[in-house]
Scaffold this active site. Structure first.
Site, PDB file in Angstrom:
ATOM      1  N   LYS A 287       0.822  -1.218   0.000  1.00  0.00           N
ATOM      2  CA  LYS A 287       0.000   0.000   0.000  1.00  0.00           C
ATOM      3  C   LYS A 287       0.856   1.268   0.000  1.00  0.00           C
ATOM      4  O   LYS A 287       0.594   2.208  -0.755  1.00  0.00           O
ATOM      5  CB  LYS A 287      -0.940  -0.034   1.204  1.00  0.00           C
ATOM      6  CG  LYS A 287      -1.820   1.190   1.379  1.00  0.00           C
ATOM      7  CD  LYS A 287      -3.016   0.911   2.272  1.00  0.00           C
ATOM      8  CE  LYS A 287      -2.626   0.213   3.558  1.00  0.00           C
ATOM      9  NZ  LYS A 287      -1.768   1.009   4.439  1.00  0.00           N
TER      10      LYS A 287
ATOM     11  N   THR B 157       3.930   1.508  -1.009  1.00  0.00           N
ATOM     12  CA  THR B 157       4.640   1.539  -2.291  1.00  0.00           C
ATOM     13  C   THR B 157       3.748   2.113  -3.386  1.00  0.00           C
ATOM     14  O   THR B 157       4.188   2.948  -4.193  1.00  0.00           O
ATOM     15  CB  THR B 157       5.108   0.118  -2.670  1.00  0.00           C
ATOM     16  OG1 THR B 157       5.917  -0.393  -1.611  1.00  0.00           O
ATOM     17  CG2 THR B 157       5.912   0.130  -3.963  1.00  0.00           C
TER      18      THR B 157
ATOM     19  N   ARG C 238       2.470   8.472   6.848  1.00  0.00           N
ATOM     20  CA  ARG C 238       2.834   8.361   8.267  1.00  0.00           C
ATOM     21  C   ARG C 238       4.329   8.118   8.446  1.00  0.00           C
ATOM     22  O   ARG C 238       4.993   7.632   7.539  1.00  0.00           O
ATOM     23  CB  ARG C 238       2.066   7.198   8.917  1.00  0.00           C
ATOM     24  CG  ARG C 238       0.567   7.409   8.994  1.00  0.00           C
ATOM     25  CD  ARG C 238      -0.129   6.189   9.568  1.00  0.00           C
ATOM     26  NE  ARG C 238       0.020   5.024   8.695  1.00  0.00           N
ATOM     27  CZ  ARG C 238      -0.186   3.771   9.081  1.00  0.00           C
ATOM     28  NH1 ARG C 238      -0.517   3.510  10.331  1.00  0.00           N
ATOM     29  NH2 ARG C 238      -0.045   2.779   8.228  1.00  0.00           N
TER      30      ARG C 238
ATOM     31  N   LYS D  70       7.280  -6.269  10.556  1.00  0.00           N
ATOM     32  CA  LYS D  70       6.536  -5.633   9.464  1.00  0.00           C
ATOM     33  C   LYS D  70       7.445  -4.881   8.500  1.00  0.00           C
ATOM     34  O   LYS D  70       7.194  -4.803   7.307  1.00  0.00           O
ATOM     35  CB  LYS D  70       5.491  -4.671  10.045  1.00  0.00           C
ATOM     36  CG  LYS D  70       4.650  -3.964   8.988  1.00  0.00           C
ATOM     37  CD  LYS D  70       3.623  -3.047   9.650  1.00  0.00           C
ATOM     38  CE  LYS D  70       2.805  -2.308   8.587  1.00  0.00           C
ATOM     39  NZ  LYS D  70       3.596  -1.300   7.880  1.00  0.00           N
TER      40      LYS D  70
ATOM     41  N   ALA E 211      -3.138   1.663  12.838  1.00  0.00           N
ATOM     42  CA  ALA E 211      -4.566   1.616  12.526  1.00  0.00           C
ATOM     43  C   ALA E 211      -5.291   0.499  13.259  1.00  0.00           C
ATOM     44  O   ALA E 211      -6.511   0.508  13.333  1.00  0.00           O
ATOM     45  CB  ALA E 211      -4.772   1.464  11.027  1.00  0.00           C
TER      46      ALA E 211
ATOM     47  N   PHE F  92      -3.406  -0.258   7.158  1.00  0.00           N
ATOM     48  CA  PHE F  92      -4.028  -1.569   6.994  1.00  0.00           C
ATOM     49  C   PHE F  92      -5.181  -1.521   5.992  1.00  0.00           C
ATOM     50  O   PHE F  92      -5.151  -0.748   5.048  1.00  0.00           O
ATOM     51  CB  PHE F  92      -4.452  -2.137   8.345  1.00  0.00           C
ATOM     52  CG  PHE F  92      -3.289  -2.399   9.269  1.00  0.00           C
ATOM     53  CD1 PHE F  92      -2.182  -3.128   8.853  1.00  0.00           C
ATOM     54  CD2 PHE F  92      -3.272  -1.889  10.558  1.00  0.00           C
ATOM     55  CE1 PHE F  92      -1.103  -3.357   9.686  1.00  0.00           C
ATOM     56  CE2 PHE F  92      -2.186  -2.118  11.410  1.00  0.00           C
ATOM     57  CZ  PHE F  92      -1.116  -2.858  10.972  1.00  0.00           C
TER      58      PHE F  92
ATOM     59  N   PHE G 109       3.052  -8.575  -8.735  1.00  0.00           N
ATOM     60  CA  PHE G 109       4.284  -9.212  -8.283  1.00  0.00           C
ATOM     61  C   PHE G 109       4.853 -10.058  -9.423  1.00  0.00           C
ATOM     62  O   PHE G 109       4.129 -10.446 -10.341  1.00  0.00           O
ATOM     63  CB  PHE G 109       4.024 -10.094  -7.062  1.00  0.00           C
ATOM     64  CG  PHE G 109       3.964  -9.352  -5.759  1.00  0.00           C
ATOM     65  CD1 PHE G 109       4.875  -9.620  -4.749  1.00  0.00           C
ATOM     66  CD2 PHE G 109       3.003  -8.372  -5.528  1.00  0.00           C
ATOM     67  CE1 PHE G 109       4.827  -8.942  -3.541  1.00  0.00           C
ATOM     68  CE2 PHE G 109       2.944  -7.689  -4.333  1.00  0.00           C
ATOM     69  CZ  PHE G 109       3.859  -7.969  -3.329  1.00  0.00           C
TER      70      PHE G 109
ATOM     71  N   TRP H 126       6.797  -0.809  -7.899  1.00  0.00           N
ATOM     72  CA  TRP H 126       7.971  -1.342  -7.199  1.00  0.00           C
ATOM     73  C   TRP H 126       9.124  -1.509  -8.189  1.00  0.00           C
ATOM     74  O   TRP H 126      10.257  -1.154  -7.910  1.00  0.00           O
ATOM     75  CB  TRP H 126       7.635  -2.682  -6.544  1.00  0.00           C
ATOM     76  CG  TRP H 126       8.723  -3.198  -5.646  1.00  0.00           C
ATOM     77  CD1 TRP H 126       8.851  -3.006  -4.306  1.00  0.00           C
ATOM     78  CD2 TRP H 126       9.866  -3.985  -6.046  1.00  0.00           C
ATOM     79  NE1 TRP H 126       9.993  -3.611  -3.830  1.00  0.00           N
ATOM     80  CE2 TRP H 126      10.641  -4.225  -4.880  1.00  0.00           C
ATOM     81  CE3 TRP H 126      10.307  -4.504  -7.265  1.00  0.00           C
ATOM     82  CZ2 TRP H 126      11.818  -4.959  -4.902  1.00  0.00           C
ATOM     83  CZ3 TRP H 126      11.492  -5.229  -7.288  1.00  0.00           C
ATOM     84  CH2 TRP H 126      12.233  -5.458  -6.115  1.00  0.00           C
TER      85      TRP H 126
END
Length: 563
Positions: free
Chosen positions: A77, A79, A100, A111, A279, A307, A388, A416
């Site tokens: 998210k 990215t 954030r 994470k 979150a 999230f 991906f 990415w």
């Protein structure tokens, strides 16, 4: 990427990128050097004078990025948020990113950071993911200064008649440390203080973090700090920071932290990184000041909420939008084939196997629920399929066809690997959607509804649950909070991020479940009531093999293994 291609790590890509002086980045958005408070060559805070001057400018459009329920497979998210900002600028649009700040807890844990990935990153990545400009330190210090002042008040005679068994303010630190969840302070005799039970939360769970992120300016910050409830007295009445008379001291500790931080992406898109509540245990949005400032400096602001849409987006729309008058022009829901497979029951070690049936018949129901939720707020929605390397053409086509059948705009993103170029299709789709789709934003509950009704609305309309149950303690608190005049505040649900339910093992789209609220926590300074569900911990623990085991620094001071 072809077979045998060497894939660089995020940190290798970040360290190879050439940053521009932050003064140049500022100039692109109309800020002069005197509008900045420099933290070296590549980081700066925006001055109070500049923030005040910008208030009269017209606001740009806000684009909110959210996702399906996260899985260990990764959704990307942050990215996508970064890459989308770069894509808008490639299209000649004046765009900024508002995100954030990462917490050291998940950075050192499992994470990872929150600066994007690959060629869609915010720089300087190492600084942002470590100590940055000291905001986390300032919030930690203000929180713990308040804890010390409470204990000193007890020691010096307890004029406010605080019941030491009903002190609700905890100490914090910006790391995962399960051993500190429950502690005893004040041991050792009369000179060492008044013995009592205490505990530590992670810094991002502190109400001071939420207050800083929802304050509109320094004056509002001080006012909100004064309303924080820290304890209850012997008559079971709330005791606030204002009662202790220390809101001025706390504001002083936060006077620089309240200013947003200006940095840049790999492609030199301006980015404001400021504030970082989780979150799952808080409201999960970057600061109001940063989002509002970005909207005054750019025509389009790409911002994210933590999230899935059941947590961060719901709280953005019910808490942040209401508090600050920030309303999205559109919402992006990020999904990956890998994550949809996991929601469809495919184990992590088999995600590389083609399995369109699983990702569609079961897993895609999770995506559909989040799309329906955003639509229920009256907002336009676009699906970003974050591709991906293991995704097959057939799997991608299956998901695109489903989106077409559901009449939901969708676009593949490859930010990415390709940076802003990989987000051009999504950016164009968003611009078209903002131009053509109706925006009839309306919250799902009214502030005049009871706290119980607000929780039930979230459970049924956002999570898709059957009902909500309240523990005996929670029911008692509902009556107390109404007596104290807090029932008109919005709800901030503390819930697992992995499931629409309060059970992290229930992936996909569970039905007929009941959410149990075990207790409520008043965050009166922030302006909401936290409803605690499941086993959500406000002080996380470290995993068996924390990311810290792979981290190091070379003799030149360069970070190694950060991500």
């Amino acid at each position: 990427m072809g077979i045998g291609t060497i894939v660089k790590s995020d940190i290798e890509i970040a360290q190879a990128a050439k940053m521009k002086p932050i003064t140049e980045i500022a100039k692109k958005i109309g800020l002069a050097e005197e509008d900045l408070e420099l933290y070296g060559k590549y980081k700066a805070k925006i001055s109070n004078e500049a923030l005040a001057r910008l208030q009269t400018k017209q606001s740009g459009k806000i684009i909110l990025v959210t996702s399906i329920n996260p899985t260990p497979a990764g959704e990307g998210k942050s990215t996508v948020t970064v890459g989308l900002g770069d894509a808008f600028n490639r299209l000649g649009k004046k765009a900024m990113i508002a995100m954030r700040e990462p917490s050291l807890g998940p950075t050192m844990g499992i994470k990872g950071g929150a600066t994007g990935g690959g060629y869609a990153q915010v720089l300087p990545m190492e600084d942002i993911n470590l100590h940055f400009t000291g905001d986390m330190h300032a919030i930690t210090t203000a929180n713990n200064a308040l804890a010390a002042l409470i204990d000193n008040h007890l020691q010096q005679g307890n004029e406010l008649k605080i019941d030491q068994r009903r002190i609700v303010w905890k100490r914090v630190m910006d790391l995962n440390d399960r051993a500190l969840r429950k502690v005893i302070v004040g041991l050792g005799g009369p000179l060492q203080g008044v013995p009592r039970e205490d505990g530590f939360d992670i810094t991002v769970a502190s109400e001071i973090m939420a207050v800083l992120c929802l304050a509109k300016d320094l004056k509002d910050l001080k006012h909100r700090l004064s309303k924080i409830v820290v304890a209850y007295n012997i008559h079971k009445e709330p005791v606030t920071v204002g009662d202790l008379g220390v809101e001025g001291a706390l504001t002083l500790l936060l006077k620089d932290a309240v200013k947003p931080n200006l940095v840049q992406t790999i492609e030199h898109t301006p980015a404001l990184i400021h504030g970082g509540p989780f979150a799952n245990i808080a409201h999960g949005c970057n600061s109001v000041i940063a989002t509002m400032t970005a909207s005054k400096l750019a025509d389009y602001v790409i911002t994210e909420a933590g999230f899935g849409a059941d947590l961060g987006a719901e709280k953005f729309l019910h808490i942040k939008s209401r508090s600050a008058g920030i309303y999205p022009a559109a919402v992006v829901v990020v999904a990956t084939i890998r994550a949809l497979k996991m929601h469809g029951g495919v184990p992590k070690h088999k995600l590389a196997d083609e399995n369109s049936a699983a990702s569609l018949t079961i897993g895609i129901a999770n995506l559909k629920k989040h799309i329906d939720t955003i639509k229920s707020f009256g907002l336009p929605v676009v699906v970003a399929i974050n591709r991906f390397m293991t995704d097959t053409d057939q799997e991608i086509q299956t998901l695109l066809e489903w989106c077409k059948e559901e009449n939901v705009p969708a676009a593949i993103t490859e930010v990415w690997e390709k940076g802003g170029e990989g987000g051009l299709e999504l950016a164009k789709r968003l611009l078209s959607t903002i131009e053509s789709a109706e925006n009839n934003f309306k919250p799902l509950y009214n502030l005049s509804d009871s706290l119980e009704e607000k929780v039930r609305t979230i459970v049924q309309k956002v999570y898709g649950g059957k009902d909500v149950e309240f523990s005996t303690k929670a029911k008692k608190q509902l009556m107390e909070f109404e007596k104290f005049g807090w029932s008109n505040l919005p709800i901030c649900m503390a819930k697992t991020q992995y499931s629409l339910s309060d059970d992290p093992s229930k992936l996909g789209r569970p039905y007929d479940f009941t959410i149990t609220v075990r207790e409520f926590k008043p965050s009166i300074g922030a302006g909401f009531i936290v409803a605690l569900t499941g086993e959500v911990m406000t002080m996380p623990g470290l995993p068996k093999e924390p990311a810290a085991l792979k981290m190091d620094v070379d003799e030149k001071g360069n970070a190694l293994g950060l991500f």
